[in-house]
Scaffold this active site. Structure first.
Site, PDB file in Angstrom:
ATOM      1  N   GLY A 206       5.497   4.193   4.950  1.00  0.00           N
ATOM      2  CA  GLY A 206       6.826   4.454   5.504  1.00  0.00           C
ATOM      3  C   GLY A 206       7.916   3.574   4.926  1.00  0.00           C
ATOM      4  N   LEU A 207       7.638   2.902   3.792  1.00  0.00           N
ATOM      5  CA  LEU A 207       8.674   2.065   3.166  1.00  0.00           C
ATOM      6  C   LEU A 207       9.277   2.745   1.929  1.00  0.00           C
ATOM      7  CD1 LEU A 207       7.093  -1.501   3.500  1.00  0.00           C
ATOM      8  CD2 LEU A 207       9.023  -0.579   4.787  1.00  0.00           C
ATOM      9  N   GLY A 208       9.016   4.028   1.772  1.00  0.00           N
ATOM     10  CA  GLY A 208       9.657   4.779   0.687  1.00  0.00           C
ATOM     11  C   GLY A 208       9.056   4.522  -0.681  1.00  0.00           C
TER      12      GLY A 208
ATOM     13  N   PRO B  96       0.838  -1.196   0.000  1.00  0.00           N
ATOM     14  CA  PRO B  96       0.000   0.000   0.000  1.00  0.00           C
ATOM     15  C   PRO B  96       0.881   1.257   0.000  1.00  0.00           C
ATOM     16  CG  PRO B  96      -0.251  -1.233   2.072  1.00  0.00           C
ATOM     17  CD  PRO B  96       0.771  -1.961   1.243  1.00  0.00           C
TER      18      PRO B  96
ATOM     19  N   SER C  26       6.894   6.367  -2.370  1.00  0.00           N
ATOM     20  CA  SER C  26       6.871   7.567  -3.224  1.00  0.00           C
ATOM     21  C   SER C  26       8.276   7.874  -3.729  1.00  0.00           C
ATOM     22  CB  SER C  26       6.255   8.761  -2.500  1.00  0.00           C
ATOM     23  OG  SER C  26       7.049   9.136  -1.406  1.00  0.00           O
ATOM     24  N   ALA C  27       9.291   7.645  -2.897  1.00  0.00           N
ATOM     25  CA  ALA C  27      10.675   7.845  -3.349  1.00  0.00           C
ATOM     26  C   ALA C  27      10.997   6.864  -4.470  1.00  0.00           C
ATOM     27  CB  ALA C  27      11.645   7.640  -2.183  1.00  0.00           C
ATOM     28  N   ALA C  28      10.543   5.617  -4.316  1.00  0.00           N
ATOM     29  CA  ALA C  28      10.823   4.603  -5.339  1.00  0.00           C
ATOM     30  C   ALA C  28      10.142   4.983  -6.656  1.00  0.00           C
ATOM     31  CB  ALA C  28      10.370   3.232  -4.858  1.00  0.00           C
TER      32      ALA C  28
ATOM     33  N   ASP D 173      15.251   8.759   1.622  1.00  0.00           N
ATOM     34  CA  ASP D 173      14.488   7.711   0.920  1.00  0.00           C
ATOM     35  C   ASP D 173      14.931   7.568  -0.527  1.00  0.00           C
ATOM     36  OD1 ASP D 173      13.232   7.802   3.335  1.00  0.00           O
ATOM     37  OD2 ASP D 173      11.199   7.977   2.557  1.00  0.00           O
TER      38      ASP D 173
HETATM   39  C1  MEV Z   1      10.148   9.397   5.699  1.00  0.00           C
HETATM   40  O1  MEV Z   1      10.408   8.083   5.197  1.00  0.00           O
HETATM   41  C2  MEV Z   1      11.216   9.793   6.658  1.00  0.00           C
HETATM   42  C3  MEV Z   1      11.117  11.190   7.242  1.00  0.00           C
HETATM   43  O2  MEV Z   1      12.341  11.416   7.942  1.00  0.00           O
HETATM   44  C4  MEV Z   1      10.940  12.242   6.183  1.00  0.00           C
HETATM   45  C5  MEV Z   1      12.178  12.440   5.321  1.00  0.00           C
HETATM   46  O3  MEV Z   1      13.262  11.988   5.668  1.00  0.00           O
HETATM   47  O4  MEV Z   1      12.008  13.104   4.276  1.00  0.00           O
HETATM   48  C6  MEV Z   1       9.982  11.308   8.244  1.00  0.00           C
END
Ligand code: MEV
Length: 352
Positions: free
Chosen positions: A117-119, A113, A121-123, A166
């Site tokens: 918090g597993l990145g 999903p 959007s960065a991926a 990320d």
């Molecule tokens: C998000 O994966 C991690 C945060 O530290 C935001 C960021 O580093 O941009 C909360």
């Protein structure tokens, strides 16, 4: 090249989320759960994004770059939000290469999903830039650090605030010491060589709130007592430095203890929910050497350090028993890869 497939790992934060936004170091690692992005050039000027798995309601969204109009079955705001990482990444890629605007088909596959918090959007940012470079005549492998940097700029534009953690970790892979103040992009993400494999359990629970909202929440807290919270951030940076050394010498027990201390400081920053508190305590009782929330928090990803691969299996069973989804038990040593062509699944809706 008419069609490219980019495979991008997702990531965990071993230490330093939130504090890294304030310039202190962090440690993050790629994990073997992937976002796959299939891209090709179109003959018109539209960016058509199909997603499978990430956004159920927004499975097919298009932007006409000439008229800036959006075509979608969802609301215009939702559609623009869903498109934002891809359209921003494509523009930055074209600017970097100095080439004109084109239309693209972008098909994103993930079984994770979004926003846990597993990145992811960065991926997506990194993968879109790598695919665009390949399609438009650049060499993403040669420009790997530049892909990471453009991915970071994509996140900054879309989210307003983002550290390089990320995007550099998903682009470069392995375990990375992230130093946002390194001064040069080549030195932002140093590879950490582990002295021994790190038995891990990575899982997630549903998350409330986006990364941008949680970063803003921590900013509000910090502004209530800046001197005090800057010291908390500094201590988190010290933990990241100590964790780097523990990984380099293979001291799993110290690594575990430090990870749990970092979790305590995330509690202090107000980003750990009840469910994660319960899971972290339970995993420690089940024999984890350390455990923490990973990423922006308020639910989402967590990780536990296990004393052995067998014990990691037992800890994973405990996590699942508490309602979490377990997604990985190890680290992925590589960053994104650009692969050959493969058949594209048939479109599911009427936008073309
Ligand atoms: C998000 O994966 C991690 C945060 O530290 C935001 C960021 O580093 O941009 C909360």
């Amino acid at each position: 090249m008419s069609r490219v497939v980019v495979k991008v790992p997702t990531k965990i934060t071993i230490a330093g989320e939130h504090a890294v936004v304030y310039g202190v170091p962090a440690v993050a690692a790629a994990i073997p759960r992937f976002i796959l992005i299939t891209m090709s050039l179109r003959s018109d000027n539209r960016i058509v994004v199909e997603t499978q798995g990430l956004y159920a309601r927004l499975s097919r969204v298009a932007l006409d770059r000439s008229s800036d109009s959006v075509e979608s079955l969802a609301s215009e705001d939702d559609a623009r939000r869903a498109l934002s990482y891809v359209t921003t990444a494509l523009r930055l890629c074209e600017e970097f290469l100095g080439v004109g605007e084109r239309g693209y088909d972008v098909y994103i596959e993930s079984d994770l999903p979004a926003s846990i918090g597993l990145g992811t959007s960065a991926a997506i940012s990194v993968g879109t830039i790598a695919g665009c470079l390949k399609l438009r005549g650049g060499d993403p492998e040669e420009y790997r650090v530049r892909v990471a940097e453009l991915g970071w700029r994509t996140e900054l534009e879309v989210q307003g605030a983002a550290s390089p953690m990320d995007t550099f970790t998903t682009a470069l892979g392995g375990i990375r010491y992230i130093d946002p103040g390194a001064g040069s992009v080549d030195r932002i993400a140093t590879w950490i060589a582990p002295a021994k494999p790190i038995p891990l359990v990575v899982g997630y629970t549903p998350r409330r709130g986006t990364t941008a909202e949680l970063v803003a929440k921590v900013r509000r807290l910090r502004s209530s007592a800046p001197q005090l919270f800057d010291r908390v951030m500094e201590v988190i940076g010290d933990i990241a430095n100590a964790i780097r050394r523990a990984i380099e010498v293979g001291d799993l027990e110290l690594l575990g203890r430090l990870v749990t201390v970092n979790h305590g400081l995330l509690e202090a920053l107000g980003v750990v929910d009840r469910e994660h508190s319960l899971i972290i305590h339970s995993l420690l009782e089940a024999g984890a050497l350390g455990a923490k929330t990973s990423g922006a928090g308020s639910g989402g990803a967590f990780l536990a350090i296990a004393p052995s691969a067998d014990k990691a299996g037992e800890i994973a069973i405990v996590a699942k028993g508490l309602g979490a989804t377990v997604v990985a038990t190890g680290i992925y040593p590589r960053g994104f890869s650009v692969e050959g062509q493969r058949p594209r699944p048939r479109p599911r809706s009427s936008l073309s």
